[in-house]
Design a protein around this motif. Structure first.
Motif, short mmCIF file in Angstrom:
data_model
loop_
_atom_site.label_atom_id
_atom_site.label_comp_id
_atom_site.label_asym_id
_atom_site.label_seq_id
_atom_site.Cartn_x
_atom_site.Cartn_y
_atom_site.Cartn_z
N LYS A 32 0.84 -1.21 0.00
CA LYS A 32 0.00 0.00 0.00
C LYS A 32 0.87 1.25 0.00
O LYS A 32 0.59 2.20 -0.73
N GLU A 83 -8.39 1.80 -10.40
CA GLU A 83 -8.75 0.40 -10.15
C GLU A 83 -7.91 -0.18 -9.02
O GLU A 83 -8.42 -0.86 -8.13
N LEU A 84 -6.62 0.09 -9.03
CA LEU A 84 -5.73 -0.43 -7.99
C LEU A 84 -6.01 0.22 -6.64
O LEU A 84 -5.89 -0.43 -5.60
N THR A 85 -6.39 1.48 -6.65
CA THR A 85 -6.69 2.20 -5.41
C THR A 85 -7.91 1.61 -4.71
O THR A 85 -7.96 1.55 -3.48
N THR A 86 -8.88 1.16 -5.48
CA THR A 86 -10.13 0.66 -4.88
C THR A 86 -10.05 -0.80 -4.46
O THR A 86 -11.01 -1.31 -3.89
N ASN A 87 -8.94 -1.45 -4.73
CA ASN A 87 -8.78 -2.86 -4.35
C ASN A 87 -7.65 -3.04 -3.35
O ASN A 87 -6.68 -2.29 -3.35
N ASP A 88 -7.77 -4.05 -2.54
CA ASP A 88 -6.75 -4.39 -1.54
C ASP A 88 -5.57 -5.05 -2.25
O ASP A 88 -5.75 -5.97 -3.05
N PRO A 89 -4.33 -4.60 -1.97
CA PRO A 89 -3.17 -5.15 -2.66
C PRO A 89 -2.87 -6.61 -2.33
O PRO A 89 -2.00 -7.21 -2.96
N VAL A 91 -5.33 -8.97 -2.48
CA VAL A 91 -6.29 -9.82 -3.18
C VAL A 91 -5.69 -10.35 -4.48
O VAL A 91 -4.82 -9.72 -5.08
N GLN A 92 -6.20 -11.50 -4.86
CA GLN A 92 -5.72 -12.13 -6.09
C GLN A 92 -6.01 -11.21 -7.28
O GLN A 92 -7.08 -10.63 -7.39
N TRP A 94 -4.48 -8.36 -7.93
CA TRP A 94 -4.01 -6.98 -7.75
C TRP A 94 -2.63 -6.80 -8.37
O TRP A 94 -2.39 -5.83 -9.10
N ARG A 97 -2.68 -6.47 -12.11
CA ARG A 97 -3.09 -5.14 -12.57
C ARG A 97 -1.97 -4.13 -12.34
O ARG A 97 -1.76 -3.23 -13.15
#
Length: 149
Positions: A32, A83-89, A91-92, A94, A97
């Motif tokens: 993060k 897209e990367l900001t809204t997902n947890d690093p 998670v599969q 990530w 991306r």
């Protein structure tokens, strides 16, 4: 320092941050932090570059097409960052991306340094290159502070 030297310094930082991000451990906190640092760098650089290099070049007929292309690539990178900001690093998917973002960043930087700089260098005077560097660096630093908070 001219505008190209100033931009290359940020380009080197972007390449390094991408390399570090892609080789980072899947620890959520470290990834993060690396991603946030990369995102701030990319956003500050893009905004200042668009204002102090792309805009002047777009005013020239010979620079219009290449500037539009560069702007489109900035937009693509913005979408990937969102897209990367809204997902947890952790998670599969990530990191896949993030790799796509870094590939886009490296492609853009290479293309810019090999084509855009050469064309725009012919359109700007030495005085303009130096003035644009000062303006770019001032705005870049301001934006880094703004986006970091």
């Amino acid at each position: 320092m001219n505008i190209y030297e100033a931009l290359r310094a940020s380009h080197d930082t972007q390449r390094q941050l991408c390399e570090e991000l892609l080789s980072s451990e899947p620890n959520a906190q470290s990834r993060k932090e690396l991603f946030k640092t990369l995102k701030v760098e990319l956003e500050a650089h893009a905004a200042a570059e668009e204002r102090f290099l792309y805009c002047p070049i777009m005013m020239e007929d010979a620079g219009l097409s290449i500037s539009r292309h560069a702007l489109a690539e900035h937009h693509e990178m913005e979408e990937l960052m969102e897209e990367l900001t809204t997902n947890d690093p952790t998670v599969q998917g990530w990191l896949t991306r993030a790799k796509a973002l870094c590939e886009k960043v490296n492609h853009h930087l290479d293309e810019e340094e090999k084509a855009f700089f050469q064309l725009s260098g012919k359109l700007l005077s030495d005085k303009q290159k130096n003035t644009l560097a000062k303006d770019y660096l001032s705005d870049y630093e301001r934006l880094k502070t703004k986006y970091s908070s």
